[in-house]
Design an enzyme around this catalytic site. Sequence first.
Site, PDB file in Angstrom:
ATOM      1  N   THR A   1       1.977   1.231  -6.872  1.00 43.88           N
ATOM      2  CA  THR A   1       2.412   0.153  -5.970  1.00 43.88           C
ATOM      3  C   THR A   1       1.665  -1.145  -6.289  1.00 43.88           C
ATOM      4  O   THR A   1       0.914  -1.217  -7.258  1.00 43.88           O
ATOM      5  CB  THR A   1       2.131   0.516  -4.490  1.00 43.88           C
ATOM      6  OG1 THR A   1       0.717   0.539  -4.280  1.00 43.88           O
ATOM      7  CG2 THR A   1       2.742   1.843  -4.106  1.00 43.88           C
ATOM      8  N   GLY A   2       1.866  -2.150  -5.428  1.00 39.05           N
ATOM      9  CA  GLY A   2       1.241  -3.449  -5.629  1.00 39.05           C
ATOM     10  C   GLY A   2      -0.086  -3.620  -4.910  1.00 39.05           C
ATOM     11  O   GLY A   2      -0.655  -4.718  -4.938  1.00 39.05           O
ATOM     12  N   ASP A   3      -0.579  -2.560  -4.243  1.00 37.10           N
ATOM     13  CA  ASP A   3      -1.856  -2.691  -3.526  1.00 37.10           C
ATOM     14  C   ASP A   3      -2.563  -1.334  -3.571  1.00 37.10           C
ATOM     15  O   ASP A   3      -2.317  -0.559  -4.501  1.00 37.10           O
ATOM     16  CB  ASP A   3      -1.591  -3.200  -2.099  1.00 37.10           C
ATOM     17  CG  ASP A   3      -2.764  -3.996  -1.528  1.00 37.10           C
ATOM     18  OD1 ASP A   3      -3.909  -3.485  -1.593  1.00 37.10           O
ATOM     19  OD2 ASP A   3      -2.563  -5.110  -1.024  1.00 37.10           O
ATOM     20  N   ASP A   4      -3.429  -1.032  -2.599  1.00 33.31           N
ATOM     21  CA  ASP A   4      -4.135   0.248  -2.626  1.00 33.31           C
ATOM     22  C   ASP A   4      -3.141   1.419  -2.621  1.00 33.31           C
ATOM     23  O   ASP A   4      -2.141   1.386  -1.908  1.00 33.31           O
ATOM     24  CB  ASP A   4      -5.053   0.375  -1.405  1.00 33.31           C
ATOM     25  CG  ASP A   4      -6.153  -0.692  -1.398  1.00 33.31           C
ATOM     26  OD1 ASP A   4      -6.489  -1.220  -2.478  1.00 33.31           O
ATOM     27  OD2 ASP A   4      -6.676  -0.998  -0.305  1.00 33.31           O
TER      28      ASP A   4
ATOM     29  N   ASP B   1       0.843  -1.202   0.000  1.00 31.93           N
ATOM     30  CA  ASP B   1       0.000   0.000   0.000  1.00 31.93           C
ATOM     31  C   ASP B   1       0.880   1.256   0.000  1.00 31.93           C
ATOM     32  O   ASP B   1       1.921   1.287   0.657  1.00 31.93           O
ATOM     33  CB  ASP B   1      -0.863   0.069   1.268  1.00 31.93           C
ATOM     34  CG  ASP B   1      -1.919  -1.027   1.349  1.00 31.93           C
ATOM     35  OD1 ASP B   1      -1.775  -2.053   0.668  1.00 31.93           O
ATOM     36  OD2 ASP B   1      -2.880  -0.857   2.121  1.00 31.93           O
TER      37      ASP B   1
END
Length: 439
Positions: A245-248, A226
């Site tokens: 990024t790889g999430d929220d 995140d």
Amino acid sequence: MPLCVLGAALLLSGLSAAAAQGTCSGVAPAPPRRGAWVSLTSAGGRGDGRTLNTAAFARAVARIERRRGARGGTLLYVPPGVWLTGPFNLTSHMTLFLARGAVIRATQDTSNWPLIHPLPSYGRGRELPGGRYMSFIQGNGLQDVFITGENGTIDGQGSVWWDMWKKRTLPFTRPHLLELMSSTDGTISNLVFQDSPFWNIHPVYCSNIVITNVTVLAPHDSPNTDGIDLDSSSNVCIEDSYISTGDDLISIKSGWDEYGISFGRPSSGITIRRITGSGPFAGFAIGSETSGGVENVQVEHLNLFNMGVGIHIKTNSGRGGFIRNITVSEVTLDGARYGVRISGDVGGHPDASYNPNVLPVVDSVTIKNVWGQNIRQAGLIRGIRNSVFSHICLSNVKFHGAASIGPWKCRAVSGGALDVQPSPCTELTSTSGTGFCSG
Ligand SMILES: *[C@@H]1O[C@H](CO)[C@@H](O)[C@H](O)[C@H]1NC(C)=O
Ligand SMILES: *[C@@H]1O[C@H](CO)[C@@H](O)[C@H](O)[C@H]1NC(C)=O
Ligand SMILES: *[C@@H]1O[C@H](CO)[C@@H](O)[C@H](O)[C@H]1NC(C)=O
Ligand SMILES: *[C@@H]1O[C@H](CO)[C@@H](O)[C@H](O)[C@H]1NC(C)=O
């Protein structure tokens, strides 16, 4: 003393840049003129990319701490170079200043990474039971702290942690790149955060925090990276940042089930504006850990591309708490599986002691002036049968698909819809009294 002269010049240029920028000003104090100045080199550091600087950071911070804020606090100057280090603490009345070309890089030797207590509002580590690893840069109980520079980089070298997560060999919850806990009057600005082991920037139990002009980067396949997670914090402003990024990209949280309910600290008074970014999960999210409540949030001018979900509000049975008085507006979205999701069934539970009958309240969420293209499905709004999401307003929300676009799907929700494309679900059009939902 050429370095001191250089430092003073940097300090001044930092001041004028901050004064020129608009709108988060007033949320936290303006950057103070620090009366003293310490270079990491003078504390024994070496920026050669190989020497471990953990002791040098600890020594520099201890020196600053001993001054206890005398003469306006102290600036810790990190010169150009690559400064390899283990995790370290910050202290009050300090500015951590990364010069242009300065990289503070986390060691990949995780064997002596200190463990700290879990957050009381989570009851355990977020990923695994028990404690959690301290953040790479940790600030506990601070006042008057600036983390800033000339676009220097804080590099978590997180791949070693992502691999442990993927191989399921992680013993405890991964570290954040930067955590400020129980702190007030803080600014994070003009820096690059990259490759965090876990969430990048995590203010928790904080107030009067500004995050501005930061770049947050992590690969789209890095797990749970995140960008910025605001947690049980109030009076926070985030603006003018790029996050991929790889999430929220940005999420607002406030604790987890029975632990968050008994801790009872909401996130409130939050402004977010002018954020650009991309990632496989949500551009702007609330939740799913919202047991202390989230209220009075205003988000505007998001420019999102290649997202999983544009705007995602998520909670669950057992969470309790509330999500209310939320406005998200002026959003452009190019490429997403879902334009909007508001979900009452997302996220796990800390342990078996949560009470599934403690339901969250979701009320007064306005999403307006949103335009999207290449959207696969417009939206999914799923309340909880015994806690219908109310006063949900969609106003001037237009989503287009590459070919055809999936419709709005709703249940257990009431509210209004004005000027929505494709045509909104009947739950939002059949309600009478939509005065709360206008342009
Ligand atoms: C960080 O500070 C805490 C006290 O708040 C202390 O217990 C801990 O040892 C410090 N950790 C490091 C790595 O300096
Ligand atoms: C934002 O950051 C960039 C890179 O450090 C810098 O050039 C610019 O002056 C900053 N803007 C403000 C308003 O501080
Ligand atoms: C700051 O660094 C990031 C990452 O390297 C870069 O994308 C951005 O353009 C830089 N900003 C400025 C103003 O130099
Ligand atoms: C709703 O939140 C905004 C801040 O986003 C605040 O100005 C306003 O007073 C809040 N309204 C209520 C009724 O609390």
